[in-house]
Scaffold this active site. Structure first.
Site, PDB file in Angstrom:
ATOM      1  CG  HIS A  33      -5.568  16.495  35.906  1.00 39.67           C
ATOM      2  ND1 HIS A  33      -4.329  16.161  34.953  1.00 39.67           N
ATOM      3  CD2 HIS A  33      -5.208  16.694  37.110  1.00 39.67           C
ATOM      4  CE1 HIS A  33      -3.465  15.993  35.942  1.00 39.67           C
ATOM      5  NE2 HIS A  33      -3.790  16.407  37.286  1.00 39.67           N
TER       6      HIS A  33
ATOM      7  CG  ASP B  40      -4.189  18.790  41.018  1.00 40.23           C
ATOM      8  OD1 ASP B  40      -4.120  17.799  40.128  1.00 40.23           O
ATOM      9  OD2 ASP B  40      -3.118  19.377  41.543  1.00 40.23           O
TER      10      ASP B  40
ATOM     11  CG  HIS C 133      -1.877  20.620  36.295  1.00 38.66           C
ATOM     12  ND1 HIS C 133      -2.986  20.747  37.236  1.00 38.66           N
ATOM     13  CD2 HIS C 133      -1.425  19.175  36.822  1.00 38.66           C
ATOM     14  CE1 HIS C 133      -2.798  19.662  38.057  1.00 38.66           C
ATOM     15  NE2 HIS C 133      -2.170  18.978  37.883  1.00 38.66           N
TER      16      HIS C 133
ATOM     17  NE  ARG D  45      -1.058  16.616  43.970  1.00 38.57           N
ATOM     18  CZ  ARG D  45      -2.024  16.177  43.261  1.00 38.57           C
ATOM     19  NH1 ARG D  45      -1.771  16.209  41.695  1.00 38.57           N
ATOM     20  NH2 ARG D  45      -3.006  15.423  43.936  1.00 38.57           N
TER      21      ARG D  45
HETATM   22  C1  SIN Z   1       0.038  16.449  38.887  1.00 40.54           C
HETATM   23  O1  SIN Z   1      -0.817  16.084  37.949  1.00 40.54           O
HETATM   24  O2  SIN Z   1      -0.243  17.238  39.941  1.00 40.54           O
HETATM   25  C2  SIN Z   1       1.527  15.929  38.568  1.00 40.54           C
HETATM   26  C3  SIN Z   1       2.116  16.865  37.474  1.00 40.54           C
HETATM   27  C4  SIN Z   1       3.529  16.330  37.095  1.00 40.54           C
HETATM   28  O3  SIN Z   1       3.744  15.118  37.352  1.00 40.54           O
HETATM   29  O4  SIN Z   1       4.220  16.748  36.423  1.00 40.54           O
END
Ligand code: SIN
Length: 315
Positions: free
Chosen positions: A115, A117, A265, A282
């Site tokens: 996805h 974000d 990602h 994050r």
């Molecule tokens: C995310 O999707 O921002 C998290 C990525 C992760 O947990 O490595």
């Protein structure tokens, strides 16, 4: 230069990690205010390598926010799933967070979980900055893919065809599974649905990116359901080709900073086969409204644009 700044700007070293995406940056202390040249060097590396990584940066929440704010305005932690108590700009990426709690067996396909974000919002965050705090001794890697290279590697006729298409993005449980009641309630209370171009023109570089966030993009506008499904599966399979990706091994103190306008990602799922905990935090930076090659901007179908945290009144 003030004594509190990072003392040297000539020590930043950018080490690429794969052909198309990902570089480690060394020679900068993210806990201290950056010099203008350091901000510029990190921004340039971000535009070129799409995701940049730092090691041995043991930031507090406050330092994480201060570092992020040198690159843009911060959003609230997450527009649907909330934020860490007392830290409105921080989103907790815990192993069993609300956003990943599903019931039943999801239909697993090679692109499941990939996805970009918050593309359910009309102005998805331009960048995300993730820091590792509790990291399993093995497993738990994150992968990113370069959507600009993916676009460029499609054939010219297919690029021409998809350049004018648009798609509907929203939060739902993965196909085959259903969200837990907490997931469903959060998604219902703060419903976000948007229409974005399938090809996004990068606002800083003018490059075209194949803007097809697999977890959020549900259908293509104006084609039949079967055409939509077949075309999306072709594009999702394409964007997740291994040669467009980089895979990052976290350590405590690692930081990943990525450009959401040109990447997708994949959070790890192998951690659910391991007993180790995993905790990251994050921040996200306010983004603009995507624009397609024909100049057409994205449209909000449900929900408001993601605002700067500073502009939001918390109750
Ligand atoms: C995310 O999707 O921002 C998290 C990525 C992760 O947990 O490595």
């Amino acid at each position: 230069m003030s004594a509190a700044l990072n003392p040297r700007t000539d020590e930043i070293a950018v080490t690429p990690l794969s052909a198309h995406i990902g570089a480690e940056i060394h020679g900068v202390d993210l806990a201290k205010p950056l010099a203008a040249e350091q901000v510029a060097a990190i921004r340039a590396a971000l535009l070129k390598w799409r995701v940049v990584f730092f090691r041995e940066q043991f930031l507090t929440h406050e330092q994480h926010v201060a570092f992020s704010s040198q690159f843009g305005e911060l959003t609230l932690g997450h527009p649907v799933f909330g934020h860490v108590d007392g830290h409105p700009e921080i989103y907790s990426i815990s192993k069993f967070r609300k956003a990943t709690r599903f019931e039943g067996q999801s239909l697993l396909r090679p692109w499941t979980g990939w996805h970009t974000d918050v593309t359910a919002a009309v102005n998805p965050p331009f960048a995300s900055i993730l820091r590792g705090v509790t990291i399993p001794p093995y497993g738990g890697d994150t992968q990113w893919t370069n959507l600009v290279v993916a676009y460029g590697k499609l054939s010219a006729p297919l690029r021409g065809f998809i350049d004018g298409l648009r798609g509907i993005h929203k939060f739902t449980a993965p196909s085959g599974a259903s969200g837990t009641s907490e997931f469903e309630q959060a998604v219902k209370e703060r419903s976000l649905v948007s229409e974005h171009p399938l090809v996004r023109v990068h606002p800083e570089t003018g490059e075209r990116a194949l803007y097809v966030s697999p977890s959020f993009l549900k259908s293509i506008v104006g084609v039949t359901p079967r055409e939509s499904q077949a075309l999306l599966e072709l594009l999702w399979e394409h964007v997740t080709r291994p040669e467009f990706t980089v895979r990052f091994k976290w350590q405590k103190g690692s930081v990943a900073f990525w450009d959401n306008r040109s990447t997708a990602h994949l959070a790890p799922s192998d951690i659910f086969d391991l007993d180790f905990d995993r905790q990251l935090y994050r921040t996200t930076l306010v983004g603009d409204i995507p624009v397609g090659p024909d100049g057409g901007a994205s449209i909000a179908i449900e929900g408001s644009p993601v605002a700067a945290a500073a502009a939001v009144e918390l109750n």
